[in-house]
Enzyme design. Structure first.
Site, PDB file in Angstrom:
ATOM      1  CE  LYS A  22      42.770  33.659  41.705  1.00  0.00           C
ATOM      2  NZ  LYS A  22      41.407  33.180  42.005  1.00  0.00           N
ATOM      3  CG  ASN A  23      41.081  30.772  39.178  1.00  0.00           C
ATOM      4  OD1 ASN A  23      41.324  30.961  40.369  1.00  0.00           O
ATOM      5  ND2 ASN A  23      40.367  31.618  38.440  1.00  0.00           N
ATOM      6  NE  ARG A  93      32.249  32.442  46.037  1.00  0.00           N
ATOM      7  CZ  ARG A  93      31.064  32.358  46.599  1.00  0.00           C
ATOM      8  NH1 ARG A  93      30.753  33.143  47.600  1.00  0.00           N
ATOM      9  NH2 ARG A  93      30.177  31.491  46.170  1.00  0.00           N
ATOM     10  CB  CYS A 117      31.588  36.787  46.573  1.00  0.00           C
ATOM     11  SG  CYS A 117      32.622  37.178  45.225  1.00  0.00           S
ATOM     12  NE  ARG A 122      31.977  33.603  42.656  1.00  0.00           N
ATOM     13  CZ  ARG A 122      33.300  33.682  42.698  1.00  0.00           C
ATOM     14  NH1 ARG A 122      33.881  34.682  43.286  1.00  0.00           N
ATOM     15  NH2 ARG A 122      34.037  32.726  42.168  1.00  0.00           N
ATOM     16  N   PRO A 123      26.035  31.152  44.305  1.00  0.00           N
ATOM     17  CG  PRO A 123      23.960  30.549  43.420  1.00  0.00           C
ATOM     18  CD  PRO A 123      25.040  31.600  43.339  1.00  0.00           C
ATOM     19  CB  VAL A 124      28.058  26.059  46.070  1.00  0.00           C
ATOM     20  CG1 VAL A 124      29.196  27.054  45.956  1.00  0.00           C
ATOM     21  CG2 VAL A 124      27.523  26.011  47.496  1.00  0.00           C
ATOM     22  CG  ASP A 309      38.298  35.416  36.061  1.00  0.00           C
ATOM     23  OD1 ASP A 309      37.321  35.924  36.650  1.00  0.00           O
ATOM     24  OD2 ASP A 309      38.706  34.259  36.295  1.00  0.00           O
ATOM     25  CB  ILE A 331      30.082  35.112  34.094  1.00  0.00           C
ATOM     26  CG1 ILE A 331      30.549  34.781  32.671  1.00  0.00           C
ATOM     27  CG2 ILE A 331      30.320  33.946  35.045  1.00  0.00           C
ATOM     28  CD1 ILE A 331      30.008  33.524  32.082  1.00  0.00           C
ATOM     29  NE  ARG A 401      41.232  36.276  46.967  1.00  0.00           N
ATOM     30  CZ  ARG A 401      40.143  36.293  46.196  1.00  0.00           C
ATOM     31  NH1 ARG A 401      39.406  37.360  46.116  1.00  0.00           N
ATOM     32  NH2 ARG A 401      39.787  35.225  45.516  1.00  0.00           N
TER      33      ARG A 401
HETATM   34  N1  EPU Z   1      26.538  29.376  39.702  1.00  0.00           N
HETATM   35  C1  EPU Z   1      25.332  29.079  40.287  1.00  0.00           C
HETATM   36  N2  EPU Z   1      25.245  27.935  41.031  1.00  0.00           N
HETATM   37  C2  EPU Z   1      26.303  27.098  41.220  1.00  0.00           C
HETATM   38  C3  EPU Z   1      27.537  27.413  40.611  1.00  0.00           C
HETATM   39  C4  EPU Z   1      27.629  28.558  39.864  1.00  0.00           C
HETATM   40  O1  EPU Z   1      24.355  29.817  40.153  1.00  0.00           O
HETATM   41  O2  EPU Z   1      26.134  26.085  41.908  1.00  0.00           O
HETATM   42  C5  EPU Z   1      26.664  30.596  38.885  1.00  0.00           C
HETATM   43  C6  EPU Z   1      27.583  31.643  39.511  1.00  0.00           C
HETATM   44  O3  EPU Z   1      26.926  32.419  40.484  1.00  0.00           O
HETATM   45  C7  EPU Z   1      28.002  32.423  38.287  1.00  0.00           C
HETATM   46  C8  EPU Z   1      28.094  31.345  37.202  1.00  0.00           C
HETATM   47  O4  EPU Z   1      27.297  30.274  37.672  1.00  0.00           O
HETATM   48  O5  EPU Z   1      27.017  33.353  37.965  1.00  0.00           O
HETATM   49  C9  EPU Z   1      29.473  30.819  36.911  1.00  0.00           C
HETATM   50  O6  EPU Z   1      30.155  30.563  38.133  1.00  0.00           O
HETATM   51  P1  EPU Z   1      31.291  29.462  38.305  1.00  0.00           P
HETATM   52  O7  EPU Z   1      30.784  28.409  39.226  1.00  0.00           O
HETATM   53  O8  EPU Z   1      31.804  29.026  36.970  1.00  0.00           O
HETATM   54  O9  EPU Z   1      32.409  30.308  39.056  1.00  0.00           O
HETATM   55  P2  EPU Z   1      33.428  29.721  40.105  1.00  0.00           P
HETATM   56  O10 EPU Z   1      33.718  28.319  39.770  1.00  0.00           O
HETATM   57  O11 EPU Z   1      32.971  30.059  41.477  1.00  0.00           O
HETATM   58  C10 EPU Z   1      35.625  30.264  38.797  1.00  0.00           C
HETATM   59  C11 EPU Z   1      36.863  31.072  39.051  1.00  0.00           C
HETATM   60  C12 EPU Z   1      36.503  32.555  38.977  1.00  0.00           C
HETATM   61  C13 EPU Z   1      35.935  32.842  37.584  1.00  0.00           C
HETATM   62  C14 EPU Z   1      34.728  31.936  37.317  1.00  0.00           C
HETATM   63  C15 EPU Z   1      34.150  32.083  35.935  1.00  0.00           C
HETATM   64  C16 EPU Z   1      38.142  29.628  40.488  1.00  0.00           C
HETATM   65  C17 EPU Z   1      38.705  29.371  41.847  1.00  0.00           C
HETATM   66  N3  EPU Z   1      37.394  30.734  40.360  1.00  0.00           N
HETATM   67  O12 EPU Z   1      34.704  30.623  39.826  1.00  0.00           O
HETATM   68  O13 EPU Z   1      37.728  33.271  39.148  1.00  0.00           O
HETATM   69  O14 EPU Z   1      35.556  34.190  37.492  1.00  0.00           O
HETATM   70  O15 EPU Z   1      35.102  30.556  37.512  1.00  0.00           O
HETATM   71  O16 EPU Z   1      35.107  31.792  34.971  1.00  0.00           O
HETATM   72  O17 EPU Z   1      38.390  28.879  39.565  1.00  0.00           O
HETATM   73  C18 EPU Z   1      39.073  35.116  39.765  1.00  0.00           C
HETATM   74  O18 EPU Z   1      40.071  34.391  39.578  1.00  0.00           O
HETATM   75  O19 EPU Z   1      39.149  36.362  39.940  1.00  0.00           O
HETATM   76  C19 EPU Z   1      37.744  34.493  39.773  1.00  0.00           C
HETATM   77  C20 EPU Z   1      36.676  35.082  40.314  1.00  0.00           C
END
Ligand code: EPU
Length: 421
Positions: A22-23, A93, A117, A122-124, A309, A331, A401
């Site tokens: 999926k990811n 997301r 979430c 999970r900010p971006v 995960d 994380i 999902r």
């Molecule tokens: N973070 C920030 N700011 C940002 C981006 C991330 O503070 O701009 C923080 C997040 O809040 C978190 C950490 O950094 O505490 C890591 O988050 P990351 O961005 O790596 O997570 P993600 O990219 O949103 C992906 C997977 C998740 C998986 C995480 C960690 C996808 C679509 N999702 O999420 O998968 O848990 O990486 O490996 O690739 C799942 O499949 O169940 C799932 C949640």
């Protein structure tokens, strides 16, 4: 809403095939936005998140043709509506992954800002900061990110970006933006997850110039345009790990095909420590569980360390193992929601901030429990398979999902699982 009824107590035995990841599939579907030529994808898992992403791309003007087992073809020649509306982003997301490619090829995007979430805030902001470094102009208004690719330079420009933390989708978004930017982009502190590498491989077969994917420093030399390509999505390492845990917890023996242990070192090591025997082949992995597992402590961290995960699934197996284990989540700040549900099945778990102390009990008792997020749901399925009597899991739309045909695959392994509609 569908529920899952599990009659526990049967060791899992037999063989199933693992689906595409999926990811990896989610960012790769978004990569189709980067070219006006068709992208042919195989081994795409049939999941709710994937159909949500396909609907999102379709409403942007991407033509999606589904060829069943022969995969999907995405053609974004007609891309005309660079919008990711709130309704879709709130259910998935990963929709944020359209931002980088839309800016790179279309020069503008309007993407709903994802809210919080179940597992954390999970900010971006890292995605936004990186795109700004490449010359994009971004502002947040009325809950939407309005982005244009630099009115002055007319297009994105390569930049050196150091992310504050390791972010998987952040790295993917920036990599997709950079492939069409002018000059070189360097992403430091990049995520090393195998799904980032799978995306890079797909982009390279579309004509991108990327070096260092899989390390914490990715170099991208922008090119004028990308072309069409064919790409097979990698196997889902988290689905693989989840079935391995289910077999381990039920004292079973299973063989998983269409996958490998290649990206699962940290998980395989822990299963080995728990007393399982594992045999790895090039395209398959076999696990034989001991009569009773030993408790194993884990600490989640970015790849190649133990994946967040898989944390919930290991909590479930520790619930019935011999001894005590400490589970540390580093994380996400709120990823222990499954613990309270596991306690309803009779588990002995104490939570202290980001640590959970789990002491194995002789047995769990079936009960009605509620799924709160995707991997939490997986841990409840594992617990339900071990528990004595019936476990009813509510809100299994979370499972749909990320786990393809879960009741069918578990049934193939001898489990008594029924979907209640
Ligand atoms: N973070 C920030 N700011 C940002 C981006 C991330 O503070 O701009 C923080 C997040 O809040 C978190 C950490 O950094 O505490 C890591 O988050 P990351 O961005 O790596 O997570 P993600 O990219 O949103 C992906 C997977 C998740 C998986 C995480 C960690 C996808 C679509 N999702 O999420 O998968 O848990 O990486 O490996 O690739 C799942 O499949 O169940 C799932 C949640």
């Amino acid at each position: 809403m569908d529920k899952l009824l599990i009659q526990g107590g049967t060791p899992l035995t037999g063989e199933i095939a693992i689906s595409g990841a999926k990811n990896a599939a989610l960012p790769i579907l978004c990569a189709s936005l980067l070219s006006s030529e068709p992208l042919h994808l195989t081994n795409v898992p049939r999941l709710r998140d994937i159909s949500t992403m396909l609907r999102l791309l379709a409403q942007m003007g991407v033509e999606v043709s589904d060829h069943g087992v022969d995969g999907l073809v995405l053609d974004s020649r007609g891309l005309n509506n660079p919008l990711a509306p709130y309704d879709m982003v709130k259910t998935m997301r990963a929709a944020i992954l359209v931002l980088g490619p839309l800016l790179a090829r279309h020069g503008e995007a309007r993407v709903s800002l994802p809210g919080g979430c179940a597992i954390g805030a999970r900010p971006v902001e890292q995605h936004i900061k990186g795109l700004q470094a490449m010359g994009a102009e971004l502002r947040v208004e009325h809950g939407y990110i309005h982005a244009t690719a630099g009115a002055v330079r007319r297009g994105l420009a390569g930049a050196r970006i150091v992310t504050d933390m390791v972010t998987v989708t952040g790295t993917e978004n920036l990599m997709m933006a950079a492939v069409l930017a002018s000059g070189e982009t360097i992403i430091e502190n990049a995520a090393r997850e195998p799904e980032v590498v799978d995306l890079a491989n797909c982009l390279v077969s579309m004509g991108a110039q990327i070096a260092g994917a899989g390390t914490d420093k990715i170099r991208i030399q922008g090119v004028e345009r990308l072309h069409g390509a064919t790409h097979a999505i990698m196997a889902d390492r988290i689905e693989t790990g989840t079935y391995l845990c289910a077999a381990a917890a039920t004292a079973g023996r299973i063989r998983l095909t269409n996958t490998s242990a290649a990206y699962l070192d940290a998980v395989v090591d822990k299963l080995f420590d728990a007393g399982c025997e594992l045999v790895s082949e090039r395209n398959a992995i076999t696990l034989q569980a001991p009569p009773r597992l030993k408790a194993v402590s884990i600490r989640t961290s970015p790849y190649p360390a133990f994946p967040t995960d898989m944390q919930a699934q290991f909590m479930a197996i520790n619930c019935v193992a011999e001894g005590s284990a400490v589970i540390r989540e580093t994380i996400f700040e709120n990823r222990f929601m499954h613990a309270v549900e596991l306690i309803r099945l009779g588990a002995d778990i104490r939570i202290d901030a980001s640590n959970a102390m789990v002491t194995g009990v002789d047995h769990l008792d079936g009960a009605t429990v509620m799924a709160t997020d995707l991997r939490a749901s997986a841990s409840l399925v594992i617990a339900g398979l071990v528990a004595q009597g019936e476990t009813l899991i509510e809100r299994i739309y979370h499972l749909d999902r990320g786990y393809e045909r879960i009741e069918e695959k578990l049934g193939q392994l001898g489990a008594h699982v029924t979907r209640v509609r």
